[in-house]
Write a protein that holds these residues in place. Structure first.
Motif, short mmCIF file in Angstrom:
data_model
loop_
_atom_site.label_atom_id
_atom_site.label_comp_id
_atom_site.label_asym_id
_atom_site.label_seq_id
_atom_site.Cartn_x
_atom_site.Cartn_y
_atom_site.Cartn_z
N THR A 189 -55.46 -23.80 -22.70
CA THR A 189 -55.76 -22.48 -22.71
C THR A 189 -55.16 -21.67 -21.45
O THR A 189 -55.11 -22.07 -20.51
CB THR A 189 -56.95 -22.11 -23.04
OG1 THR A 189 -57.88 -22.61 -21.85
CG2 THR A 189 -57.67 -22.97 -24.13
N LYS A 206 -55.72 -27.23 -34.19
CA LYS A 206 -56.95 -27.09 -33.85
C LYS A 206 -57.75 -27.69 -34.86
O LYS A 206 -57.83 -27.52 -36.16
CB LYS A 206 -57.57 -25.58 -33.97
CG LYS A 206 -59.12 -25.48 -33.38
CD LYS A 206 -59.21 -23.87 -33.30
CE LYS A 206 -60.66 -23.88 -32.71
NZ LYS A 206 -61.12 -22.61 -32.28
N ASN A 246 -63.13 -28.51 -32.61
CA ASN A 246 -62.56 -27.49 -31.65
C ASN A 246 -61.48 -28.26 -30.66
O ASN A 246 -61.38 -27.64 -29.36
CB ASN A 246 -63.49 -26.61 -31.04
CG ASN A 246 -64.21 -25.56 -32.02
OD1 ASN A 246 -63.46 -25.05 -32.65
ND2 ASN A 246 -65.54 -25.37 -32.04
N ARG A 247 -61.14 -29.18 -30.93
CA ARG A 247 -60.17 -29.95 -29.97
C ARG A 247 -58.87 -29.43 -30.36
O ARG A 247 -58.56 -28.96 -31.52
CB ARG A 247 -60.03 -31.44 -30.21
CG ARG A 247 -61.28 -32.25 -29.61
CD ARG A 247 -60.93 -33.77 -29.75
NE ARG A 247 -60.78 -33.88 -31.35
CZ ARG A 247 -60.03 -35.06 -31.65
NH1 ARG A 247 -59.39 -35.77 -30.98
NH2 ARG A 247 -59.93 -35.30 -32.83
N GLU A 248 -57.86 -29.00 -29.31
CA GLU A 248 -56.61 -28.33 -29.58
C GLU A 248 -55.63 -29.05 -28.94
O GLU A 248 -55.62 -29.70 -27.86
CB GLU A 248 -56.72 -26.87 -29.10
CG GLU A 248 -57.67 -26.26 -30.00
CD GLU A 248 -57.40 -24.75 -29.27
OE1 GLU A 248 -56.89 -23.93 -30.04
OE2 GLU A 248 -58.30 -24.13 -28.02
N ARG A 259 -49.53 -25.04 -32.92
CA ARG A 259 -50.94 -25.21 -32.11
C ARG A 259 -51.73 -25.69 -33.24
O ARG A 259 -52.09 -25.40 -34.55
CB ARG A 259 -51.46 -23.89 -31.61
CG ARG A 259 -52.81 -24.07 -31.17
CD ARG A 259 -53.04 -22.70 -30.59
NE ARG A 259 -54.48 -22.67 -29.90
CZ ARG A 259 -54.94 -21.68 -29.48
NH1 ARG A 259 -54.33 -20.30 -29.35
NH2 ARG A 259 -56.06 -21.60 -28.88
N TYR A 296 -53.47 -28.89 -25.74
CA TYR A 296 -53.33 -27.54 -25.70
C TYR A 296 -53.76 -27.00 -24.45
O TYR A 296 -55.05 -27.25 -24.33
CB TYR A 296 -53.69 -26.68 -26.86
CG TYR A 296 -53.38 -25.46 -26.77
CD1 TYR A 296 -52.23 -24.72 -27.24
CD2 TYR A 296 -54.57 -24.60 -26.73
CE1 TYR A 296 -52.00 -23.57 -27.21
CE2 TYR A 296 -54.43 -23.13 -26.46
CZ TYR A 296 -53.17 -22.53 -26.87
OH TYR A 296 -52.84 -21.27 -26.65
#
Length: 197
Positions: A121, A44, A48-50, A42, A119
């Motif tokens: 959530t 990041k 705050n882009r994932e 993951r 990603y």
């Protein structure tokens, strides 16, 4: 036949961060995610882009990953909103050279394909308790939408043997069932397999 798990990648967190920067132009912090046969991180970014950096098993074919990418692209084009609270088709992020699948060298000179996906959530279905009727209906609608969207779609890698594919479970289980420790548990597995067959 070699075990696919023996050919899983073994990159460090720092390796993954460097890979994301060099291949995809994305700088961020990586944390490893669980995986049986591949390696997933993951990622990041400071804004705050994932993403998920996916490093494939050395035995994985380009065609199998291309198949997955094409399925995600097709589903992404048709799924513009949530279906009963279930959302999310990862988007495949292109590398700086424009490719959706890149290649890196791992330990012992083994080649691994690499992809970067958005990603999503949320909480894994197995961890959601209880499985309410609304949740199960939403899941059914979502998979109905997936099935409908993929009508007419075909790819050479859609027709491969895969050990999680229940259509091919019988010979795999028949070969391995003797490893189950007790007769009661063997009988239980054999009974479910017989019902499925």
């Amino acid at each position: 036949m070699p075990s696919i798990v023996q050919h899983a990648p073994g990159f460090s967190q720092q390796d993954a961060e460097k890979m994301a920067a060099e291949l995809f132009g994305i700088n961020g912090q990586c944390h490893q995610l669980p995986s049986e046969r591949d390696q997933n991180f993951r990622l990041k970014t400071k804004d705050n882009r994932e993403f998920v950096l996916k490093i494939a098993n050395a035995l994985e074919s380009f065609e199998a990953l291309d198949f997955q990418n094409q399925v995600m692209e097709r589903l992404g084009q048709s799924t513009s909103q949530q279906i009963d609270g279930i959302s999310g088709i990862p988007h495949v992020h292109r590398a700086t050279d424009g490719k959706t699948i890149s290649r890196v060298e791992g330990r012992g000179g083994q080649a691994h394909f690499v992809r970067l996906l958005t990603y999503l959530t949320g909480k894994p279905f197995a961890l959601v308790k209880p499985h309410s009727a609304d949740l199960l209906r939403g899941l059914g609608r979502f998979f109905g939408h997936v099935d409908d969207t993929l009508q007419g779609f075909d790819h050479v890698s859609a027709h491969r043997d895969f050990h999680w594919d229940l259509r091919h479970a019988r010979p795999v289980v028949d070969e391995l069932i003797h490893h189950i420790a007790t007769p009661e548990k063997r009988d239980l597995v054999a009974g479910f397999l017989e019902q499925y067959t």
